[in-house]
Design an enzyme around this catalytic site. Structure first.
Site, PDB file in Angstrom:
ATOM      1  N   GLY A 189       0.863  -1.185   0.000  1.00  0.00           N
ATOM      2  CA  GLY A 189       0.000   0.000   0.000  1.00  0.00           C
ATOM      3  C   GLY A 189       0.894   1.227   0.000  1.00  0.00           C
ATOM      4  O   GLY A 189       1.828   1.330   0.815  1.00  0.00           O
ATOM      5  N   ASP A 237      -1.515   4.561  -6.170  1.00  0.00           N
ATOM      6  CA  ASP A 237      -0.073   4.444  -5.911  1.00  0.00           C
ATOM      7  C   ASP A 237       0.709   5.595  -6.507  1.00  0.00           C
ATOM      8  O   ASP A 237       1.844   5.855  -6.114  1.00  0.00           O
ATOM      9  CB  ASP A 237       0.438   3.113  -6.464  1.00  0.00           C
ATOM     10  CG  ASP A 237      -0.227   1.976  -5.717  1.00  0.00           C
ATOM     11  OD1 ASP A 237      -1.368   1.631  -6.080  1.00  0.00           O
ATOM     12  OD2 ASP A 237       0.356   1.491  -4.741  1.00  0.00           O
ATOM     13  N   ASN A 296      -3.226   2.582 -10.035  1.00  0.00           N
ATOM     14  CA  ASN A 296      -3.665   1.792  -8.885  1.00  0.00           C
ATOM     15  C   ASN A 296      -3.591   0.321  -9.276  1.00  0.00           C
ATOM     16  O   ASN A 296      -3.236  -0.019 -10.414  1.00  0.00           O
ATOM     17  CB  ASN A 296      -5.095   2.194  -8.480  1.00  0.00           C
ATOM     18  CG  ASN A 296      -5.475   1.647  -7.113  1.00  0.00           C
ATOM     19  OD1 ASN A 296      -4.718   1.799  -6.155  1.00  0.00           O
ATOM     20  ND2 ASN A 296      -6.619   1.005  -7.001  1.00  0.00           N
TER      21      ASN A 296
END
Ligand code: MRU
Length: 364
Positions: free
Chosen positions: A55, A248, A258
């Site tokens: 993440g 991201d 992402n």
């Protein structure tokens, strides 16, 4: 947030010695809660690379603490060269999440800004703590702003649940606390709004099934797990009120990288007039690039992540092969959703259109 009714962060400094930090090993969730101690910058790099932590925001915070451990390993004589190696080693772990470089640059500037090895170590420590605390506050504020969107939809639903679809895990497990995509959901729960979350399982590593389903369950949020290809069908039948994903890396013009599969959800959302939001803190914006499809480096990971699936069987965590052993597989970690498919970007400063003008207004 809660695990087994106890409050956790995903990462914390071991206060006694201040020479190590702890993480939750996310590779074992939801089946086992294992805390791992990280004592060296090498181990910090490997927990990021091997996805014990993952993440974008959490990758940045872990890199910051890893850099701090590097300052403890460096000596007076080799400080600058050692630290530059640590920087490079940590920066090379995951190419797509820009938070990693953002955090490392902040850490380097903090250490460079003072003289003397003890002062440099202390400056790095304070900077890592600040990056962690800032992340918590930014995620909280993303929730405060995103809540308004959920509130507005809930007013049209006559007490029926607001159905939110999310992809991958952009929850508190991907950050330090609150999450990005999940923060508005947790804030809505506090306000007593009826919500239901569609959780994409998110192949190949199933962060949705393993992590998002786990954290929503722990927080008592009504949710349903779906296979990755279900979203379009649900949208066609009016069963999704909004999509919220994390990111991201976001470019200056609002293109969003992402987890792989996000782009297809955005296309389906556009076709069905379902609002599609991406939620992220400022550390995820890469102001140096504009065209996400051309310019964002997309991580390619080991093909075995596609060929094998991990799960629990008869009390043990096992991996099983799901295709012929010799079948080649491609494993692109992320994709880019162009800004034209995005209804809005939820940040700690407010909600902006996915455009350069919109983002600049928020951050000027
Ligand atoms: O490969 P991962 O698990 O690090 O990918 C994570 C995601 O794609 C998240 O949705 C993204 O980092 C946003 S995190 C708040």
């Amino acid at each position: 947030m809660l695990i087994n009714k106890d409050n956790y962060h995903t990462i914390w400094l071991n206060e006694k010695s201040r020479s190590s930090f702890s993480i939750i090993d996310q590779r074992l969730l939801p089946h086992e809660l294992v805390i791992m101690n990280v004592h060296t910058s090498d181990v910090a790099a490997s927990v990021i690379k091997d996805m014990a932590v993952r993440g974008a925001p959490l990758i940045g915070v872990t890199a910051a603490f890893g850099f701090y451990l590097g300052t403890l390993e460096a000596s007076q004589d080799n400080f600058d060269s050692y630290i530059s190696t640590v920087f490079k080693k940590l920066a090379a772990t995951r190419p797509t999440a820009v938070n990693l470089l953002w955090a490392l640059q902040k850490m380097k500037a903090a250490a460079d800004g003072v003289q003397g090895i003890d002062q440099k170590r202390n400056a790095a420590l304070q900077c890592a703590i600040a990056i962690k605390n800032e992340d918590i506050e930014m995620c909280r504020m993303i929730g405060v702003h995103g809540l308004e969107l959920i509130k507005a939809i809930s007013k049209t639903k006559n007490g029926e649940p607001v159905n939110i679809l999310t992809h991958c895990n952009a929850g508190w497990l991907a950050c330090v606390d609150w999450g990005t995509a999940t923060s508005p959901i947790y804030h809505a729960q506090k306000e007593g709004i009826n919500i239901h979350v569609w959780v994409d399982e998110t192949r190949p590593r199933n962060q949705g099934a393993n992590l998002t389903a786990f954290e929503l369950g722990q927080q008592n949020i009504n949710h349903t797990l779906i296979v990755d290809n279900t979203g379009g069908h649900l949208m066609q039948h009016g069963m999704v009120d909004m999509v919220i994903v994390g990111s991201d890396r976001v470019t200056a013009q609002g293109d969003v990288a992402n987890k792989i599969g996000t782009y297809l959800k955005a296309l389906a959302a556009k076709d069905n007039r379902v609002p599609f939001y991406a939620a992220m803190p400022v550390s995820t914006i890469d102001w140096n690039i504009k065209d996400g499809v051309k310019e964002i480096p997309i991580e390619q990971r080991d093909q075995n992540e596609v060929k094998y699936v991990s799960g629990k069987h008869e009390g043990k965590i096992k991996e099983v092969l799901i295709c012929p052993e010799t079948t080649p597989a491609a494993n692109y970690g992320f994709d880019v959703t162009p800004s034209r498919l995005i209804t809005g970007i939820i940040t700690e400063k407010g909600i902006s259109p996915a455009s350069e003008e919109g983002l600049k207004k928020l951050y000027s």
